[in-house]
Scaffold this active site. Structure first.
Site, short mmCIF file in Angstrom:
data_model
loop_
_atom_site.label_atom_id
_atom_site.label_comp_id
_atom_site.label_asym_id
_atom_site.label_seq_id
_atom_site.Cartn_x
_atom_site.Cartn_y
_atom_site.Cartn_z
N CYS A 112 0.83 -1.16 0.13
CA CYS A 112 0.03 -0.20 0.08
C CYS A 112 1.00 1.31 0.06
CB CYS A 112 -0.82 -0.17 1.24
SG CYS A 112 -1.87 1.37 1.39
N CYS A 133 -1.16 3.56 -6.50
CA CYS A 133 -2.05 3.17 -5.57
C CYS A 133 -2.16 1.55 -5.80
CB CYS A 133 -3.18 3.66 -5.44
SG CYS A 133 -4.51 2.75 -4.46
N1 DGL Z 1 -4.02 0.41 -2.09
C1 DGL Z 1 -3.67 1.58 -1.12
C2 DGL Z 1 -2.38 2.51 -1.73
O1 DGL Z 1 -1.67 1.61 -2.56
C3 DGL Z 1 -4.47 2.69 -0.75
C4 DGL Z 1 -5.65 2.69 -0.66
C5 DGL Z 1 -6.67 3.58 0.34
O2 DGL Z 1 -6.91 4.69 0.19
O3 DGL Z 1 -7.25 2.83 1.18
O4 DGL Z 1 -2.40 3.58 -1.61
#
Ligand code: DGL
Length: 285
Positions: free
Chosen positions: A88, A198
């Protein structure tokens, strides 16, 4: 928070190691990293946590995300993890430093691929699509400082996309409209390279390609992150290739979505209640 700082081992130097790798994200996005890890290391055992009760992380305060990251990391260590992957971008920006200071095991984070994009662009203009949390972070500012000099980097927050992926809407009219509204400014400004900053966004790749057209390169960092994980783990990966998933959210709904995204049946169990506690710090950034 449990103190594993002494007990946890460092990088595995011995010939083989059967312990799993712990991976987490705010939701299902981290599976875009997991699928690459499984492609490159089919025998690796993985324990995955989706913190869906608390997503999106992109709108939460750093202190909130850090508390969640510690609670989840403690859970993953208790599950026997030998290394952690923060799958993430938002959580890496908010918590990687604090996690590395606390735990003595290898931790792989993920940040927007500014450097590869600035090497790949021909127009000299690249677009970074990420959450507001990632784009407002000090880590991102430092990344631009290091690699953004010879390239014009356009930072584009893409609010709403994480929720669309979590709802399983990868190519519906609302998702396409959101994509058009965040990609159009990048295209109008002359970007020829777009970074998926993301981990949820790679699941929208086909829709993104449909919006940007064939002249724009889209960079999905999943394979590069998986290579980094393989490097950190060392030579031998000797597990059964299992994937165990847990969520703080709705387990049956997450199970259906994860199985669809990975194209294989995945079983998802509820995360222990002790690991789901609401942080007692400011919620919003
Ligand atoms: N999947 C997450 C990232 O790579 C973020 C998602 C979220 O905002 O919860 O930033």
């Amino acid at each position: 928070m449990a103190d594993h700082s002494r007990a946890a081992p460092g990088v595995a130097h011995h010939m083989s190691d059967h312990r799993p790798v712990g991976v987490f994200d705010s939701g299902v996005g981290g599976l875009s990293i997991v699928r690459e890890m499984r492609r490159q290391m089919p025998r690796l055992d993985i324990v995955y946590v989706s913190d869906a009760r608390y997503l999106p992380y992109g709108e939460k305060s750093d202190a909130f995300i850090r508390e969640r990251a510690f609670a989840i990391s403690d859970f993953l260590l208790a599950a026997g993890a030998r290394a952690l992957v923060i799958a993430c971008n938002t959580a890496t920006a908010a918590a990687a430093h604090a996690l590395r200071a606390h735990y003595a095991l290898p931790i792989v984070g993920i940040e927007p691929a500014v450097k590869p994009a600035s090497q790949a662009t021909r127009s000299g203009i690249v677009g970074i699509l990420a959450t507001a949390g990632t784009l407002q972070s000090r880590r991102y500012a430092e990344l631009l400082e290091r690699f953004g000099h010879f390239t014009r980097v356009l930072s584009q927050p893409a609010s709403g996309l994480v929720e669309q992926v979590e709802a399983g809407d990868l190519d519906g009219p609302r998702t396409l409209a959101l994509l058009r509204s965040c990609l159009r400014p990048l295209l109008d400004a002359g970007a020829d390279t777009v970074v998926l900053g993301c981990t949820h966004y790679p699941f929208l790749l086909e829709s993104i390609r449909a919006v940007v057209g064939p002249g724009v390169q889209v960079i999905d960092p999943g394979a590069a992150v998986a290579r980094r994980v393989a490097q950190v783990l060392g030579a031998a990966v000797e597990g059964g290739g299992t994937l165990r998933c847990y969520t703080s959210g709705d387990a049956p709904a997450q199970q259906a979505l994860m199985s669809r995204l990975l194209g294989e049946p995945v079983s998802v169990e509820p995360l222990s209640e002790a690991s789901c506690v609401l942080p007692r710090v400011a919620l919003a950034r």
